[in-house]
Write an enzyme that holds these catalytic residues in place. Structure first.
Site, PDB file in Angstrom:
ATOM      1  N   SER A 108       0.835  -1.200   0.000  1.00  0.00           N
ATOM      2  CA  SER A 108       0.000   0.000   0.000  1.00  0.00           C
ATOM      3  C   SER A 108       0.878   1.262   0.000  1.00  0.00           C
ATOM      4  CB  SER A 108      -0.952  -0.063   1.202  1.00  0.00           C
ATOM      5  OG  SER A 108      -1.929   0.918   1.122  1.00  0.00           O
ATOM      6  N   ASP A 262     -10.095  -3.594  -5.077  1.00  0.00           N
ATOM      7  CA  ASP A 262      -9.196  -2.636  -4.443  1.00  0.00           C
ATOM      8  C   ASP A 262      -9.166  -1.367  -5.288  1.00  0.00           C
ATOM      9  OD1 ASP A 262      -7.120  -1.243  -3.259  1.00  0.00           O
ATOM     10  OD2 ASP A 262      -5.572  -2.721  -3.717  1.00  0.00           O
ATOM     11  N   HIS A 292      -8.111  -4.734  -0.628  1.00  0.00           N
ATOM     12  CA  HIS A 292      -6.969  -3.991  -0.119  1.00  0.00           C
ATOM     13  C   HIS A 292      -6.659  -4.375   1.327  1.00  0.00           C
ATOM     14  CE1 HIS A 292      -4.063  -0.775  -0.520  1.00  0.00           C
ATOM     15  NE2 HIS A 292      -4.308  -0.502   0.755  1.00  0.00           N
TER      16      HIS A 292
END
Length: 322
Positions: A108, A262, A292
């Site tokens: 991320s 995501d 995610h």
């Protein structure tokens, strides 16, 4: 099975994981940058992942406790990750690591930091070349929050579309006063947006990723005041997808993990295309049933998903092949 130790690299706190099992040759070293939108996350939140990677791939893993926003704005996190990596690369022999086998990795926001560090080091002749970069559902641009994945997954946990824009504004400015403009796309002048269209555009996303209800977005113009506050979104150290081809061509072998559900999926797909177009070898792993943050759930007692473990095992296998 691991020696775990907290240290400081320059002024940056790190946690180092070293396999106890003896090794005939020097090990590979993995610099790990945790996710959390540049705002959350710590050495603790990603402890299990780092242990797993170190143990299963028999690598030395260095987890970096970089400074967080909004207290520490961009480029603090990037600079911490870069400085810790350079320190490690100059001192690999202390940790039994092969200087030619250092990998940057992150999930991320950490994937964003890994991509930025990788680009910065690509041009350095005074250090060994990075062996690879591993980008786990990375966020790589802040020009377009209306790409297909942003539209399709706008309300999918664990990362909502509005939160993704909120976090990158926290990282940039320490506040989110231009959130509405960023979401509707009126934060970057049209001529600049068009200039980056060759890299940030739904046209570069394979058609099969657009079937789940995607509507092309109308370009909106932007006021000078708004652009003034967010113009650093055009810096590759913040948005690595915007780096010039000359930099991208020098990048090391790459592993990119994306998840279908995501908002950041298309950032990964666009970067995959850029790397491939520039002759960089890419291993891409797509979790059709992933969302995610799923990697963090790989062995949670109450919230475990088999595809998170699958993703992590693919990362370990990629490392073992290096």
């Amino acid at each position: 099975k691991l020696f775990i130790k907290d240290l400081w690299f320059e002024k940056v706190p790190v946690r180092i994981y070293q396999p106890k099992v003896p090794s005939a040759s020097q090990r590979r070293g993995v610099m790990f940058f945790h996710g959390g939108g540049w705002v959350f996350g710590s050495l603790e939140t990603h402890e299990k992942i780092c242990r797993y990677i170190a143990r299963e791939s028999e690598s030395v893993v260095v987890s970096v406790g970089y400074r967080l926003a909004p207290e520490h704005k961009y480029p603090a996190a990037y600079e911490d990750c870069l400085n810790a990596t350079i320190h490690f690369m100059k001192n690999t022999e202390h940790y039994g690591v092969d200087p030619d086998n250092v990998i940057v990795c992150g999930d991320s926001a950490g994937g964003n930091l890994a991509a930025a560090v990788s680009q910065t080091l690509a041009g350095r002749s005074d250090l060994p070349r990075l062996r690879a970069q591993i980008l786990i559902y990375p966020g790589l641009q802040a020009l377009d929050f209306n790409l297909p994945s942003y539209q399709q997954n706008r309300g999918v946990p664990l990362l909502f579309r509005e939160r993704a824009a909120f976090y990158v504004l926290q990282y940039l400015n320490g506040d989110a006063s231009n959130l509405e403009e960023v979401l509707e796309g009126s934060h970057i002048p049209i001529d600049i947006t068009l200039n980056y269209r060759k890299w940030v555009s739904p046209d570069n996303i394979p058609e099969k990723f657009k079937v789940r209800g995607y509507k092309p977005h109308v370009l909106l113009d932007c006021s000078t005041e708004v652009f003034e506050t967010v113009k650093r979104f055009c810096e590759p150290n913040l948005c690595p997808l915007l780096a010039e081809d000359a930099i991208v061509q020098q990048l090391p072998e790459s592993f990119i993990l994306t998840c279908e559900y995501d908002v950041l999926r298309d950032d990964g797909l666009l970067y995959k295309k850029r790397l491939e177009d520039n002759g960089v070898r890419v291993t891409w792993y797509h979790l059709e049933d992933g969302f995610h943050g799923i990697i963090n759930s790989f062995n949670s007692d109450w919230f475990s998903f088999s595809s998170g473990k699958r993703g992590l095992d693919n990362i370990v296998n990629f490392l073992k092949r290096l």
